[in-house]
Design a protein around this motif. Structure first.
Motif, mmCIF file in Angstrom:
data_model
loop_
_atom_site.group_PDB
_atom_site.id
_atom_site.type_symbol
_atom_site.label_atom_id
_atom_site.label_comp_id
_atom_site.label_asym_id
_atom_site.label_seq_id
_atom_site.Cartn_x
_atom_site.Cartn_y
_atom_site.Cartn_z
ATOM 1 N N ALA A 43 0.841 -1.199 0.000
ATOM 2 C CA ALA A 43 0.000 0.000 0.000
ATOM 3 C C ALA A 43 0.874 1.247 0.000
ATOM 4 O O ALA A 43 2.063 1.176 0.323
ATOM 5 N N ILE A 44 0.259 2.371 -0.383
ATOM 6 C CA ILE A 44 0.971 3.664 -0.322
ATOM 7 C C ILE A 44 0.103 4.655 0.469
ATOM 8 O O ILE A 44 -1.114 4.496 0.532
ATOM 9 N N ALA A 45 0.755 5.634 1.051
ATOM 10 C CA ALA A 45 0.003 6.629 1.845
ATOM 11 C C ALA A 45 0.713 7.974 1.793
ATOM 12 O O ALA A 45 1.927 8.041 1.589
ATOM 13 N N PRO A 46 -0.053 9.050 2.021
ATOM 14 C CA PRO A 46 0.604 10.356 2.232
ATOM 15 C C PRO A 46 1.243 10.336 3.617
ATOM 16 O O PRO A 46 0.780 9.606 4.511
ATOM 17 N N ALA A 47 2.283 11.103 3.796
ATOM 18 C CA ALA A 47 2.986 11.109 5.081
ATOM 19 C C ALA A 47 3.702 12.440 5.249
ATOM 20 O O ALA A 47 3.861 13.205 4.289
ATOM 21 N N MET A 48 4.123 12.724 6.482
ATOM 22 C CA MET A 48 5.023 13.851 6.714
ATOM 23 C C MET A 48 6.192 13.329 7.530
ATOM 24 O O MET A 48 6.018 12.510 8.436
ATOM 25 N N GLU A 49 7.390 13.798 7.204
ATOM 26 C CA GLU A 49 8.564 13.448 8.012
ATOM 27 C C GLU A 49 8.999 14.667 8.821
ATOM 28 O O GLU A 49 9.053 15.785 8.286
ATOM 29 N N VAL A 50 9.318 14.451 10.078
ATOM 30 C CA VAL A 50 9.966 15.483 10.898
ATOM 31 C C VAL A 50 11.455 15.206 10.828
ATOM 32 O O VAL A 50 11.913 14.142 11.255
ATOM 33 N N ILE A 51 12.198 16.123 10.219
ATOM 34 C CA ILE A 51 13.662 15.980 10.202
ATOM 35 C C ILE A 51 14.229 16.908 11.260
ATOM 36 O O ILE A 51 13.681 17.987 11.521
ATOM 37 N N ASP A 52 15.305 16.461 11.875
ATOM 38 C CA ASP A 52 15.905 17.243 12.958
ATOM 39 C C ASP A 52 17.396 16.948 13.003
ATOM 40 O O ASP A 52 17.826 16.043 13.721
ATOM 41 N N SER A 53 18.167 17.703 12.244
ATOM 42 C CA SER A 53 19.608 17.504 12.336
ATOM 43 C C SER A 53 20.058 17.808 13.747
ATOM 44 O O SER A 53 19.633 18.795 14.341
ATOM 45 N N ARG A 54 20.908 16.934 14.285
ATOM 46 C CA ARG A 54 21.412 17.174 15.641
ATOM 47 C C ARG A 54 22.604 18.132 15.621
ATOM 48 O O ARG A 54 23.149 18.483 16.658
ATOM 49 N N TYR A 55 23.022 18.564 14.434
ATOM 50 C CA TYR A 55 24.186 19.457 14.349
ATOM 51 C C TYR A 55 23.779 20.916 14.513
ATOM 52 O O TYR A 55 22.716 21.335 14.046
ATOM 53 N N GLN A 56 24.677 21.672 15.146
ATOM 54 C CA GLN A 56 24.416 23.088 15.394
ATOM 55 C C GLN A 56 24.063 23.801 14.088
ATOM 56 O O GLN A 56 24.711 23.574 13.066
ATOM 57 N N ASN A 57 23.029 24.617 14.149
ATOM 58 C CA ASN A 57 22.588 25.444 13.016
ATOM 59 C C ASN A 57 22.137 24.625 11.802
ATOM 60 O O ASN A 57 22.072 25.150 10.694
ATOM 61 N N PHE A 58 21.818 23.314 12.013
ATOM 62 C CA PHE A 58 21.348 22.461 10.904
ATOM 63 C C PHE A 58 22.384 22.425 9.778
ATOM 64 O O PHE A 58 22.058 22.320 8.605
ATOM 65 N N LYS A 59 23.675 22.520 10.145
ATOM 66 C CA LYS A 59 24.754 22.556 9.142
ATOM 67 C C LYS A 59 25.591 21.290 9.268
ATOM 68 O O LYS A 59 25.960 20.909 10.383
ATOM 69 N N PHE A 60 25.912 20.675 8.133
ATOM 70 C CA PHE A 60 26.657 19.415 8.176
ATOM 71 C C PHE A 60 27.257 19.109 6.816
ATOM 72 O O PHE A 60 26.815 19.625 5.796
ATOM 73 N N ALA A 61 28.279 18.231 6.829
ATOM 74 C CA ALA A 61 28.784 17.637 5.587
ATOM 75 C C ALA A 61 28.088 16.281 5.425
ATOM 76 O O ALA A 61 27.460 15.776 6.370
ATOM 77 N N LEU A 62 28.214 15.687 4.248
ATOM 78 C CA LEU A 62 27.476 14.449 3.975
ATOM 79 C C LEU A 62 27.771 13.327 4.988
ATOM 80 O O LEU A 62 26.836 12.684 5.483
#
Ligand code: 0L1
Ligand code: MG
Length: 262
Positions: free
Chosen positions: A135-154
């Motif tokens: 089955a498929i469904a609509p969804a929402m993801e909550v993303i939350d980088s744990r790095y300061q200022n949401f800044k990171f390398a890959l």
């Protein structure tokens, strides 16, 4: 400890990102401490970090795909999708509440989710992938980088479970429901804050499932019956604040909503 010794000590780096997620604490990027950290190292840290969650009693229930839109790839400067692991503790109730205090700087994005009925891994065609979907469904993801200022390398973001922190699922639909180009409006407090289409997910969300099968198999894993696969954001993510009511409205699929509390 030398850089090489730190690099070898993946378990301590996994403890750092896991503790940051568990306590909602912003941390410096791992690549500041270990500049030669690779994406492969990031996945090793991610797996060790998940093991810590499982050790606390969480249950693995699927995977998320990240950086699946051209806009997001460009933002991070890569041309490869990434993945992370989902546990039951990350699930939020549809129409329910999420506490802002449990996150560092959460953002939300509308997605499509697949529910698997058959195992899937390795190189598969879109048709083979679709045949494995219940089955498929609509969804929402909550993303939350744990790095300061949401800044990171890959390598950082991969180690941090590709920023996965929560998700909410809407009503399930038949697997052959057309999902190639469905309009989506993401609302915050009744105001449209993002408008997009499921086509933004690699041109077709099924391509994200094909990529998921390929990527997990690289790590000796597979998508299992009963697993869910979050296909990736269809619009840019929107920052969440206490008191906010967010809703994603999908052409033909219905809506998904969440309330943010203190
Ligand atoms: O789900 C996503 O596409 C996010 C992947 C990681 C990048 C970010 O946190 O923005
Ligand atoms: Mg996402």
């Amino acid at each position: 400890m030398s850089t090489m010794e730190i690099k070898r000590d993946m378990a301590s780096l996994a403890a750092v990102v896991d503790e940051a997620a568990r306590t909602a604490t912003a941390i410096p990027q791992l690549t500041e401490r270990v500049p030669d950290l690779t994406v492969e190292d990031g996945y090793a840290i991610q797996a060790l970090s998940l093991a810590r969650r499982l050790g606390r009693g969480e249950r693995r229930i699927g995977v998320k795909m990240g950086l699946t839109s051209r806009a997001k790839m460009a933002q991070v400067g890569v041309d490869e999708v990434i993945w992370g692991r989902l546990t039951d503790a990350m699930r939020l109730e549809e129409g329910g509440a999420m506490s802002r205090a449990n996150y560092v700087h959460p953002r939300i994005e509308p997605e499509i989710v697949f529910l698997m009925k058959k195992p899937l891994s390795g190189e598969v065609s879109p048709l083979e992938a679709l045949a494995a979907v219940e089955a498929i469904a609509p969804a929402m993801e909550v993303i939350d980088s744990r790095y300061q200022n949401f800044k990171f390398a890959l390598p950082d973001v991969v180690a941090d479970n590709s920023s996965s922190s929560g998700f909410v699922l809407g009503n399930w639909h038949k697997p052959d429901t057309a999902i190639d180009n469905l309009g989506i409006i993401l609302e915050a407090d009744g105001r449209a804050v993002q408008v997009g289409s499921t086509a933004a997910i690699l041109g077709h969300p099924l391509r994200s499932l094909v990529a998921a099968a390929r990527l997990v198999s690289r790590w000796g894993e597979r998508l299992n019956p009963g697993d869910i696969v979050l296909a990736g954001g269809a619009t840019a993510a929107h920052a969440l604040a206490p008191g906010m009511h967010v809703r994603a409205v999908y052409q033909n699929l219905g809506a998904v909503s969440l309330n943010v509390t203190e």
